[in-house]
Motif scaffolding. Structure first.
Motif, PDB file in Angstrom:
ATOM      1  N   VAL A  70     -14.079 -26.528 -13.094  1.00 25.43           N
ATOM      2  CA  VAL A  70     -12.799 -27.176 -12.816  1.00 25.43           C
ATOM      3  C   VAL A  70     -13.044 -28.220 -11.740  1.00 25.43           C
ATOM      4  N   VAL A  71     -12.833 -29.483 -12.073  1.00 25.53           N
ATOM      5  CA  VAL A  71     -13.000 -30.583 -11.134  1.00 25.53           C
ATOM      6  C   VAL A  71     -11.615 -30.983 -10.630  1.00 25.53           C
ATOM      7  N   GLY A  72     -11.464 -31.004  -9.305  1.00 28.79           N
ATOM      8  CA  GLY A  72     -10.150 -31.237  -8.728  1.00 28.79           C
ATOM      9  C   GLY A  72      -9.417 -29.920  -8.549  1.00 28.79           C
ATOM     10  N   ALA A  73     -10.134 -28.936  -8.021  1.00 25.45           N
ATOM     11  CA  ALA A  73      -9.627 -27.563  -7.994  1.00 25.45           C
ATOM     12  C   ALA A  73      -8.579 -27.313  -6.925  1.00 25.45           C
ATOM     13  N   LEU A  85     -22.772 -31.153 -12.253  1.00 17.89           N
ATOM     14  CA  LEU A  85     -21.697 -31.021 -13.235  1.00 17.89           C
ATOM     15  C   LEU A  85     -22.194 -31.363 -14.636  1.00 17.89           C
ATOM     16  N   VAL A  86     -23.241 -32.156 -14.724  1.00 14.54           N
ATOM     17  CA  VAL A  86     -23.742 -32.642 -16.006  1.00 14.54           C
ATOM     18  C   VAL A  86     -24.822 -31.717 -16.573  1.00 14.54           C
ATOM     19  N   SER A  87     -25.135 -30.639 -15.876  1.00 17.16           N
ATOM     20  CA  SER A  87     -26.129 -29.688 -16.377  1.00 17.16           C
ATOM     21  C   SER A  87     -25.570 -28.963 -17.588  1.00 17.16           C
ATOM     22  N   ASN A  88     -26.427 -28.215 -18.267  1.00 13.14           N
ATOM     23  CA  ASN A  88     -26.006 -27.512 -19.473  1.00 13.14           C
ATOM     24  C   ASN A  88     -25.448 -26.125 -19.191  1.00 13.14           C
ATOM     25  N   GLN A  89     -25.032 -25.856 -17.947  1.00 10.61           N
ATOM     26  CA  GLN A  89     -24.566 -24.512 -17.633  1.00 10.61           C
ATOM     27  C   GLN A  89     -23.090 -24.295 -17.919  1.00 10.61           C
ATOM     28  N   TYR A  90     -22.331 -25.361 -18.252  1.00 11.58           N
ATOM     29  CA  TYR A  90     -20.893 -25.225 -18.475  1.00 11.58           C
ATOM     30  C   TYR A  90     -20.552 -25.430 -19.950  1.00 11.58           C
ATOM     31  N   ALA A  99     -12.588 -41.333 -16.425  1.00  8.94           N
ATOM     32  CA  ALA A  99     -13.260 -42.459 -17.073  1.00  8.94           C
ATOM     33  C   ALA A  99     -14.699 -42.590 -16.589  1.00  8.94           C
ATOM     34  N   GLU A 100     -14.922 -42.226 -15.337  1.00  8.44           N
ATOM     35  CA  GLU A 100     -16.259 -42.320 -14.750  1.00  8.44           C
ATOM     36  C   GLU A 100     -17.163 -41.166 -15.175  1.00  8.44           C
ATOM     37  N   TRP A 101     -16.619 -39.943 -15.277  1.00  9.32           N
ATOM     38  CA  TRP A 101     -17.436 -38.754 -15.452  1.00  9.32           C
ATOM     39  C   TRP A 101     -17.542 -38.228 -16.879  1.00  9.32           C
ATOM     40  N   THR A 102     -16.586 -38.505 -17.726  1.00  2.67           N
ATOM     41  CA  THR A 102     -16.572 -37.863 -19.042  1.00  2.67           C
ATOM     42  C   THR A 102     -17.805 -38.191 -19.863  1.00  2.67           C
ATOM     43  N   GLU A 103     -18.218 -39.449 -19.894  1.00  2.00           N
ATOM     44  CA  GLU A 103     -19.415 -39.822 -20.659  1.00  2.00           C
ATOM     45  C   GLU A 103     -20.638 -39.052 -20.174  1.00  2.00           C
ATOM     46  N   LYS A 104     -20.764 -38.895 -18.860  1.00  2.00           N
ATOM     47  CA  LYS A 104     -21.901 -38.154 -18.305  1.00  2.00           C
ATOM     48  C   LYS A 104     -21.859 -36.701 -18.742  1.00  2.00           C
ATOM     49  N   ILE A 105     -20.683 -36.097 -18.658  1.00  2.00           N
ATOM     50  CA  ILE A 105     -20.555 -34.672 -18.999  1.00  2.00           C
ATOM     51  C   ILE A 105     -20.861 -34.443 -20.467  1.00  2.00           C
ATOM     52  N   LEU A 106     -20.437 -35.361 -21.334  1.00  2.00           N
ATOM     53  CA  LEU A 106     -20.665 -35.200 -22.766  1.00  2.00           C
ATOM     54  C   LEU A 106     -22.137 -35.324 -23.151  1.00  2.00           C
ATOM     55  N   SER A 107     -22.970 -35.780 -22.229  1.00  2.00           N
ATOM     56  CA  SER A 107     -24.411 -35.793 -22.502  1.00  2.00           C
ATOM     57  C   SER A 107     -24.996 -34.385 -22.451  1.00  2.00           C
ATOM     58  N   SER A 108     -24.288 -33.447 -21.844  1.00  2.00           N
ATOM     59  CA  SER A 108     -24.641 -32.033 -21.906  1.00  2.00           C
ATOM     60  C   SER A 108     -23.928 -31.423 -23.110  1.00  2.00           C
ATOM     61  N   HIS A 109     -23.943 -30.105 -23.232  1.00  2.00           N
ATOM     62  CA  HIS A 109     -23.274 -29.502 -24.390  1.00  2.00           C
ATOM     63  C   HIS A 109     -21.811 -29.165 -24.096  1.00  2.00           C
ATOM     64  N   ALA A 110     -21.341 -29.486 -22.893  1.00  2.00           N
ATOM     65  CA  ALA A 110     -19.979 -29.120 -22.496  1.00  2.00           C
ATOM     66  C   ALA A 110     -18.931 -29.944 -23.242  1.00  2.00           C
ATOM     67  N   LYS A 111     -17.781 -29.323 -23.449  1.00  2.00           N
ATOM     68  CA  LYS A 111     -16.601 -30.031 -23.934  1.00  2.00           C
ATOM     69  C   LYS A 111     -15.723 -30.372 -22.734  1.00  2.00           C
ATOM     70  N   VAL A 112     -14.995 -31.471 -22.842  1.00  2.00           N
ATOM     71  CA  VAL A 112     -14.212 -31.983 -21.721  1.00  2.00           C
ATOM     72  C   VAL A 112     -12.722 -31.952 -22.069  1.00  2.00           C
ATOM     73  N   LEU A 128     -15.778 -24.253  -9.104  1.00  2.00           N
ATOM     74  CA  LEU A 128     -14.726 -25.155  -8.636  1.00  2.00           C
ATOM     75  C   LEU A 128     -15.336 -26.325  -7.883  1.00  2.00           C
ATOM     76  N   PHE A 129     -14.991 -27.546  -8.269  1.00  2.00           N
ATOM     77  CA  PHE A 129     -15.502 -28.757  -7.631  1.00  2.00           C
ATOM     78  C   PHE A 129     -14.364 -29.480  -6.911  1.00  2.00           C
ATOM     79  N   SER A 130     -14.683 -30.013  -5.734  1.00  2.00           N
ATOM     80  CA  SER A 130     -13.715 -30.793  -4.979  1.00  2.00           C
ATOM     81  C   SER A 130     -14.441 -31.895  -4.222  1.00  2.00           C
ATOM     82  N   SER A 131     -13.962 -33.116  -4.347  1.00  2.00           N
ATOM     83  CA  SER A 131     -14.584 -34.225  -3.616  1.00  2.00           C
ATOM     84  C   SER A 131     -14.107 -34.287  -2.178  1.00  2.00           C
TER      85      SER A 131
END
Length: 346
Positions: free
Chosen positions: A5-8, A63-68, A81-94, A31-34
């Motif tokens: 969860v990003v923005g927890a 966040l972009v690892s294959n653990q999620y 818009a910034e992170w979704t493309e990166k996350i989709l390079s792993s096996h995670a769904k967004v 849980l991720f928080s900037s």
């Protein structure tokens, strides 16, 4: 499943945690928080003591690892818009709870959000996550644009009636009210207790970011460009949305029962849509803390106009609950998994 969860620390993020905590298919939540990385979650949310003893993680490439398996983005506009493309390079769904992927047209997004949108390739992949309406597309999606709270409350009753040409789309007026959590956790003059208590305000008249989202979805169903009148209001309550919608029936002789039958037929297999009779209009307390959307309608015999009332909890069906409902559909789970909650009443 392992969930991120990003923005927890926002209301949407903490509501995701509350609901995911009891989900039968979730084994771990990160849980991720900037803004509060390294801090204990219960420092700002003491109600999570001994329930979820979590430390907030820094938003970085881990966040972009294959653990999620699923990443929920409960973030301000621009982050997804910034992170979704990166996350989709792993096996995670967004599943994106911001507005970044909801608007298909890039110029419309820039006009209403004041910044550049995600690229066209990503927008094309994103499925609009109004669960009851786009169930089949959601089931095979890799990325979901979770709808806004006002659009959820408004589109669920409107789309079936517009699709079956029961109402004139160009006559629709949406008069909607939300609780203060719809404005987020950051304090402002508008949500200050002294300003809001005992008060009732309209805001962002003809300027709310959810307006083009609703017009887009109605236009898609209608097959032609549609425009709406939409006025949002702020109530001195923490949760809940009531959308009171006015429209003209297409056929002069159509009854309220005819319109209710359309909704009943369309949503007969939808576990979270409760269509009521014309003598039982819903209130915000009746969906409080739950993933239900309650709908009723009537026709004014004097004017011939249709009045629809639709009620949701803005943090659940209007945000985190619908996001989890979409996760369930994406993974072939029972739609009610983690969401089979009786509303809190009174």
């Amino acid at each position: 499943m392992n969930i991120a969860v990003v923005g927890a620390t926002g209301y949407g993020g903490i509501e995701l945690l509350r609901l995911l905590h009891q989900h039968p298919h979730v084994s771990d939540i990160t849980l991720f928080s900037s803004s509060q990385a390294g801090e204990a979650l219960n420092k700002n949310y003491p109600h999570m003591n001994s329930i979820q003893e979590k430390t907030l993680e820094q938003l970085d490439d881990s966040l972009v690892s294959n653990q999620y398996d699923v990443v929920f983005l409960s973030t301000p506009a621009g982050v997804s818009a910034e992170w979704t493309e990166k996350i989709l390079s792993s096996h995670a769904k967004v599943i994106d709870l911001s507005g970044d992927l909801r608007i298909n047209d890039e110029s419309t997004y820039r006009e209403w959000y004041g910044q550049n949108t995600a690229g066209p390739a990503l927008l094309e992949r994103a499925v609009y996550g109004l669960t009851e309406w786009n169930n089949e597309a959601i089931a095979t999606a890799q990325v979901i644009a979770n709808p806004g709270c006002y659009p959820t409350a408004s589109l669920l009753p409107l789309l079936p009636l517009v699709e079956q040409d029961m109402i004139k789309a160009d006559s629709i007026i949406i008069d909607a009210k939300t609780g203060t959590t719809g404005a987020g956790r950051s304090p402002s003059e508008m949500t200050h207790f002294s300003e809001l208590s005992g008060n009732f305000k309209t805001y962002k008249v003809n300027q709310h970011k959810h307006l083009p989202e609703m017009e887009q979805e109605l236009s898609t169903v209608r097959g032609a460009r549609e425009t709406l009148t939409f006025t949002p209001h702020l109530l001195p309550i923490p949760r809940g949305i009531m959308a009171t919608i006015y429209a003209e029936p297409t056929e002069t002789g159509a009854s309220a029962a005819d319109h209710l039958q359309v909704l009943t037929d369309v949503y007969k297999d939808a576990p979270f849509i409760r269509v009521r009779t014309s003598d039982c209009f819903p209130s915000t307390k009746e969906t409080y803390g739950s993933n239900y959307c309650d709908i009723s309608l009537t026709i004014d015999e004097r004017t011939g106009r249709l009045t629809i009332v639709s009620v949701i909890d803005n943090l659940v069906k209007g945000a985190s609950g619908q996001a989890i409902q979409n996760m369930n559909v994406m993974h072939g789970f029972d739609e009610k998994s983690g969401l089979d909650i009786v509303p809190i009443y009174p």
